[in-house]
Write a protein that holds these residues in place. Sequence first.
Motif, PDB file in Angstrom:
ATOM      1  N   LYS A 191     -34.309  23.841 -17.362  1.00 32.83           N
ATOM      2  CA  LYS A 191     -34.081  22.359 -17.617  1.00 32.83           C
ATOM      3  C   LYS A 191     -34.859  21.490 -16.432  1.00 32.83           C
ATOM      4  O   LYS A 191     -35.151  20.109 -16.460  1.00 32.83           O
ATOM      5  CB  LYS A 191     -32.600  21.727 -17.761  1.00 32.83           C
ATOM      6  CG  LYS A 191     -32.043  20.448 -18.106  1.00 32.83           C
ATOM      7  CD  LYS A 191     -30.950  20.020 -18.291  1.00 32.83           C
ATOM      8  CE  LYS A 191     -30.174  20.621 -19.272  1.00 32.83           C
ATOM      9  NZ  LYS A 191     -28.909  20.167 -19.379  1.00 32.83           N
ATOM     10  N   PRO A 195     -39.898  20.227 -17.415  1.00 31.33           N
ATOM     11  CA  PRO A 195     -40.256  18.993 -17.501  1.00 31.33           C
ATOM     12  C   PRO A 195     -41.548  18.777 -16.389  1.00 31.33           C
ATOM     13  O   PRO A 195     -42.391  18.005 -16.515  1.00 31.33           O
ATOM     14  CB  PRO A 195     -39.183  18.039 -17.088  1.00 31.33           C
ATOM     15  CG  PRO A 195     -38.000  18.756 -17.525  1.00 31.33           C
ATOM     16  CD  PRO A 195     -38.262  20.382 -17.469  1.00 31.33           C
ATOM     17  N   ASN A 197     -43.929  20.310 -16.634  1.00 31.81           N
ATOM     18  CA  ASN A 197     -45.130  20.613 -17.323  1.00 31.81           C
ATOM     19  C   ASN A 197     -45.566  19.359 -18.376  1.00 31.81           C
ATOM     20  O   ASN A 197     -46.178  19.734 -19.408  1.00 31.81           O
ATOM     21  CB  ASN A 197     -45.081  21.801 -18.052  1.00 31.81           C
ATOM     22  CG  ASN A 197     -45.237  23.272 -17.305  1.00 31.81           C
ATOM     23  OD1 ASN A 197     -46.129  23.614 -16.573  1.00 31.81           O
ATOM     24  ND2 ASN A 197     -43.781  23.942 -17.038  1.00 31.81           N
ATOM     25  N   ALA A 198     -44.719  18.404 -17.888  1.00 34.42           N
ATOM     26  CA  ALA A 198     -44.969  17.195 -18.918  1.00 34.42           C
ATOM     27  C   ALA A 198     -46.404  16.826 -19.327  1.00 34.42           C
ATOM     28  O   ALA A 198     -46.504  15.951 -20.303  1.00 34.42           O
ATOM     29  CB  ALA A 198     -44.145  16.072 -18.763  1.00 34.42           C
ATOM     30  N   TYR A 199     -47.101  17.165 -18.133  1.00 36.38           N
ATOM     31  CA  TYR A 199     -48.762  16.576 -18.343  1.00 36.38           C
ATOM     32  C   TYR A 199     -49.529  17.389 -19.236  1.00 36.38           C
ATOM     33  O   TYR A 199     -50.551  16.943 -19.562  1.00 36.38           O
ATOM     34  CB  TYR A 199     -49.156  16.610 -16.766  1.00 36.38           C
ATOM     35  CG  TYR A 199     -49.349  18.314 -16.417  1.00 36.38           C
ATOM     36  CD1 TYR A 199     -50.501  19.125 -16.691  1.00 36.38           C
ATOM     37  CD2 TYR A 199     -48.270  18.882 -15.773  1.00 36.38           C
ATOM     38  CE1 TYR A 199     -50.596  20.370 -16.419  1.00 36.38           C
ATOM     39  CE2 TYR A 199     -48.569  20.140 -15.377  1.00 36.38           C
ATOM     40  CZ  TYR A 199     -49.568  20.943 -15.555  1.00 36.38           C
ATOM     41  OH  TYR A 199     -49.379  22.201 -15.547  1.00 36.38           O
ATOM     42  N   GLY A 204     -46.501  18.540 -23.876  1.00 37.61           N
ATOM     43  CA  GLY A 204     -45.967  18.167 -22.615  1.00 37.61           C
ATOM     44  C   GLY A 204     -44.750  17.336 -22.793  1.00 37.61           C
ATOM     45  O   GLY A 204     -43.723  17.263 -22.160  1.00 37.61           O
ATOM     46  N   LYS A 205     -44.546  16.301 -23.680  1.00 40.47           N
ATOM     47  CA  LYS A 205     -43.646  15.468 -23.881  1.00 40.47           C
ATOM     48  C   LYS A 205     -42.411  16.166 -24.341  1.00 40.47           C
ATOM     49  O   LYS A 205     -41.029  15.851 -24.084  1.00 40.47           O
ATOM     50  CB  LYS A 205     -43.893  14.130 -25.212  1.00 40.47           C
ATOM     51  CG  LYS A 205     -44.596  13.309 -24.226  1.00 40.47           C
ATOM     52  CD  LYS A 205     -45.124  12.240 -25.266  1.00 40.47           C
ATOM     53  CE  LYS A 205     -46.188  11.066 -24.508  1.00 40.47           C
ATOM     54  NZ  LYS A 205     -46.348  10.085 -25.514  1.00 40.47           N
ATOM     55  N   SER A 208     -40.086  17.968 -21.871  1.00 37.07           N
ATOM     56  CA  SER A 208     -38.920  17.047 -21.263  1.00 37.07           C
ATOM     57  C   SER A 208     -37.834  16.877 -22.242  1.00 37.07           C
ATOM     58  O   SER A 208     -36.975  16.366 -21.501  1.00 37.07           O
ATOM     59  CB  SER A 208     -39.834  15.781 -21.119  1.00 37.07           C
ATOM     60  OG  SER A 208     -40.781  16.039 -20.160  1.00 37.07           O
ATOM     61  N   GLN A 209     -37.893  17.485 -23.233  1.00 38.33           N
ATOM     62  CA  GLN A 209     -36.670  17.455 -24.166  1.00 38.33           C
ATOM     63  C   GLN A 209     -35.302  18.048 -23.813  1.00 38.33           C
ATOM     64  O   GLN A 209     -35.773  19.494 -23.719  1.00 38.33           O
ATOM     65  CB  GLN A 209     -36.936  17.546 -25.569  1.00 38.33           C
ATOM     66  CG  GLN A 209     -37.817  16.552 -26.030  1.00 38.33           C
ATOM     67  CD  GLN A 209     -37.424  15.078 -26.117  1.00 38.33           C
ATOM     68  OE1 GLN A 209     -36.046  14.757 -26.194  1.00 38.33           O
ATOM     69  NE2 GLN A 209     -37.987  14.040 -25.546  1.00 38.33           N
TER      70      GLN A 209
END
Length: 461
Positions: A191, A195, A197-199, A204-205, A208-209
Motif C-alpha cells: 500500500k 502508489p 508508480n503512479a507516474y 499508474g492511477k 494508487s487504489q
Amino acid sequence: MTAINSLIKKAWLIFNKEQHIAPLAVLRIAYGLVMFISTIRFMFKGWVYDFYIAPKYYFPFYGFEWVKPLAAPVMYGIFILMAIASFFILFGFLYRIAITCFFALFVYVELIDKTYYLNHYYFISIITFLMVLVPAHRYFSVDVWRKPSIKVTSVPGWTINIFKWQLCLIYLLAGISKLNYDWLFLAMPLKIWLPANAYLPLIGKLLSQPWVAFLFSWFGALFDLSIGFLLLYRRTRPFAYVLVLIFHILTGWLFKIGMFPYIMIGISTVFFSEGVHKKLIFALRNILRKYSPNSAELPISLRLSGPKKTILYAMLSVYVLLQMVLPFRYLLYPGTLFWTEEGYRFSWRVMLMEKWGTAFFYIKDPQTGRKGEVDNSKFLTPMQERMMATQPDMILQYAHYLGNEYAKRGIKNPIVTAECYVTLNGSGSRLYVDSSIDLSKQNENFFHKKWILPFQSNSNK
C-alpha cells in the motif's frame, strides 16, 4: 520405525532416479548467462567503488570479521574474474575451475559488508554451491568438445532434483512468511510501494487504489504457496511457468529489484521435462552448426561410488538440514520479528516490510562528563547509514566502532549511546533502542538483544 525407513528409502529412490543430463546443461547455460550480465551490470553501475572501496567502515557478518576488502585494483580484478568465470560457466569451459572460482569470489564479496545483503545474493550463493557439486559440464560444453571421454547422457536424479527442491522450498517459505496480519489485512508494505508508480502510463492511477494493493498482496501469497507444486506437476507446468514469467517481470518492473526476477526465470526452467531441454539443446546445436540437431546419442551414465559418494551425500544431507532449519531460527527470539530482525536474514522473507529509521549517536567522556553528537556522515556512506539505523546488529557494530575511534582520539573508555527512531510498515515513528545503554560495552552474539525496545502496536497506545 521400519515403515518410516521404508518411506524414506522409497522417496530417495524417486528423488535419485537416473535422468537425462540435458536439464543440467540448460541450467548451466541459463545460470552462466545471467551471472555474466549481472556482474557486468554491477561494474558498470559503479557499485564496486561505492560498496567496496569508498566506505571507511564495513559491517561484516558475525564470525566473519576477518573478511576485509582488498585494495581498489584488486577489488576491480575480482569482479573481472567473476565475469570471466561466469562466461566460462556459460559455455562449460574449464567448468570445475570456473564455478569454484565464482563461488569463492562471490561469497567473499558478500561477506565483506552486510549492508548490501539481499535475498537474491544469498540465493546466488547457495545455487552456486550446488553448481559446484554437479557435473553440469559433461554435456553440450566446450569441456566435452575438448575431451569427449567425459561426456555423459544420464546422471543421478539428485543432481537435477536438488535445484527443484531448493526452489520449491524458497517459494513455500516465502509464501508462509506472507501469512501475517500486515501483508494480508493491511496490504503492507504494498500500500506504500505501489502508489510510488503512479507516474506510469495506463496503470499508474490504478496502482494508487487501495484494493489493488490487497489484490497484489493476496496474489503474491497464493503464488508463492502454490507455484512450486504447480511447476512440479506435468499438466500444470506450462501454465505455472507463464505465471512465473508474469509475476517476476511485473515485480521487476514495478519495484526495481535488479536481476533477481531474471535469475528466478532462468533457474525455474529446470522444472521442464528432459524432452524440452533436449529440444532446446538440439536447437542451440543447430544454431552453432556444430552438431546435427538429430544426431544420435549413446547412453552413458555417470555413477559415483566409494568415499567420494559418501562425502558428497553427507554434504548434501547437512545442506538440506540447514536450509530447512535456518529460516525458523527466529522462533528462538522474543518480540516482533520485523522489528527486532533477529533471525530475519537467510529466511526467505521477501519484500515484506517498509522500515525506515534515523539514528543519533552520542559520545560521552566519563572523566569530564562532556557529551557530543556524532556526525554519522563522516564515518558511513548514505546507504550504510540508512541500513544501520533499522538493524540492531549493525547499530551495535557501529557503536563499537565509534568507541574504538574516539578512544584513539584521546577519550578514555568513551560511553556510546544511541537514540534511534524507527517506523515499520507506516506504523509511525517509535524509539527503537534503550538510549541509556552504553552500546560499546554490549557484546555481539546470537542471543536476544535486551536493549531493543519492544514494538508497541497502535492498539496498545
